[in-house]
Design an enzyme around this catalytic site. Structure first.
Site, PDB file in Angstrom:
ATOM      1  N   LEU A 126       0.842  -1.201   0.000  1.00 11.29           N
ATOM      2  CA  LEU A 126       0.000   0.000   0.000  1.00 11.29           C
ATOM      3  C   LEU A 126       0.875   1.248   0.000  1.00 11.29           C
ATOM      4  CD1 LEU A 126      -2.884   1.252   0.337  1.00 11.29           C
ATOM      5  CD2 LEU A 126      -2.444   1.240   2.794  1.00 11.29           C
ATOM      6  N   HIS A 230       6.073   3.067  11.785  1.00  9.61           N
ATOM      7  CA  HIS A 230       6.691   4.249  11.199  1.00  9.61           C
ATOM      8  C   HIS A 230       5.648   5.374  11.164  1.00  9.61           C
ATOM      9  CE1 HIS A 230       8.598   6.777   8.114  1.00  9.61           C
ATOM     10  NE2 HIS A 230       9.721   6.085   8.319  1.00  9.61           N
TER      11      HIS A 230
END
Length: 338
Positions: A126, A230
């Site tokens: 993605l 992240h």
């Protein structure tokens, strides 16, 4: 209009650009021209394949701006992971060290190398270009995969997982990997991540510690990032949580990013999506919904403002929307709230 569709050979330059932009830690889309070409070929073969059980199929989608023809994002589904190549995770659990005699009781976290998700369906790859991270683009790119799974459920496993990108700095350095590298490897994180992305995973089995790792022996920096994502991945994991995905202690073996999972029937979009028969006509708009056709190679999905009755078996779509989704009168679509 933004349309999600299967990738095709003509999308190769756009996919290469996305691979450049995605940066370190994006294992499923390595910056390797031959591998990217093979991913497109594999995806095209998967969409053409007739099957009613998940195996080695990989479905790669792109998000296209129909006004400009630009491909602005990508997402993918792996039908079943680990069936032809080992699929590794660390599982975070506890062991108890206790002694009644010494009146000692201590719970210790450990990481154990495992292959527990073998055979699961994986959401992966993605990525949405930075200038297009607005509106419903991200949700369409991610959630339309659930519509595809619902319509072709025999092609996928009962359990769906997603590996989330773990913590690393702007140079691609992972605090978790730095500890592993110091004790078990002589290879930096970007190199290890890249080798995994191009399918060279033998070194994992050869060099990874075979016994559980006591978390309290890791550096403080490594301990702090276990199960953390992240910064760029936070919207993606929040979206998956809203769909019913949960974290059950499985983390990536390189950056310790979390893997989340859900049963197909418990995914919100799968549960709530409804099938309608298409009538082409005037629909002056309403609430934004995600709408997808029920085709395989010709799969199309988008977000549109539609007026429709939940209790009705049909929905009216404009001629423009019908053309974008490759629909004619009488076709079936699935619709879900966005």
């Amino acid at each position: 209009m933004m349309i999600l569709r299967p990738i095709q050979q003509s999308d190769y330059p756009a996919l290469l650009k996305i691979a450049h932009e995605s940066g370190h830690g994006f294992t499923s889309l390595p910056n390797n021209e031959a591998l990217l070409q093979s991913k497109i070929e594999r995806s095209e073969a998967s969409f053409k394949k007739e099957t009613d059980v998940p195996f080695d199929e990989g479905y790669l989608f792109v998000l296209e701006d129909t006004e400009t023809g630009e491909v602005v994002g990508t997402s993918a589904i792996e039908a079943a992971v680990g069936l032809d190549d080992a699929f590794y995770h660390y599982h975070l659990s506890k062991v108890i060290h206790s002694s009644r005699t010494l009146n000692v009781y201590k719970a210790v976290d450990i990481l154990t190398l495992c292959n527990d998700y073998t055979g699961a369906t994986e959401l992966c790859t993605l990525f949405l270009k930075e200038g297009h991270r607005r509106g419903f683009n991200g949700k369409l790119l991610s959630k339309s995969r659930f519509m595809f799974i619902k319509q072709h459920q025999q092609r996928f496993a009962d359990t769906v997982i997603a590996e989330m990108r773990g913590v690393s700095d702007e140079n691609g350095q992972s605090p978790f990997w730095q500890w592993l590298e110091e004790h078990f490897f002589s290879m930096d994180f970007p190199t290890a991540d890249y080798l995994t992305g191009i399918g060279q995973k033998v070194f994992i089995a050869e060099l990874m510690p075979k016994y559980p790792i006591y978390v309290n022996l890791l550096s403080e920096e490594a301990q702090e990032v276990i199960g953390q994502v992240h910064d760029n991945t936070r919207p993606a994991i929040e979206l998956l949580k809203s769909e019913g995905f949960t974290f059950n202690g499985y983390v990536d073996i390189f950056d310790a990013g979390p893997t989340v999972e859900a049963k197909v029937d418990n995914i919100r979009t799968v549960r709530s999506a409804s099938y309608k028969t298409v009538t082409i006509g005037d629909n002056s708009g309403g609430s934004p919904v995600m709408i997808a056709n029920d085709k395989l190679q010709g799969y199309r999905a988008t977000v549109a403002e539609l007026q429709f009755d939940e209790n009705s078996e049909s929905v009216v779509v404009s001629a423009k929307l019908a053309k974008a989704l490759n629909l004619v009168d009488g076709d079936k679509v699935s619709i879900a709230t966005i």
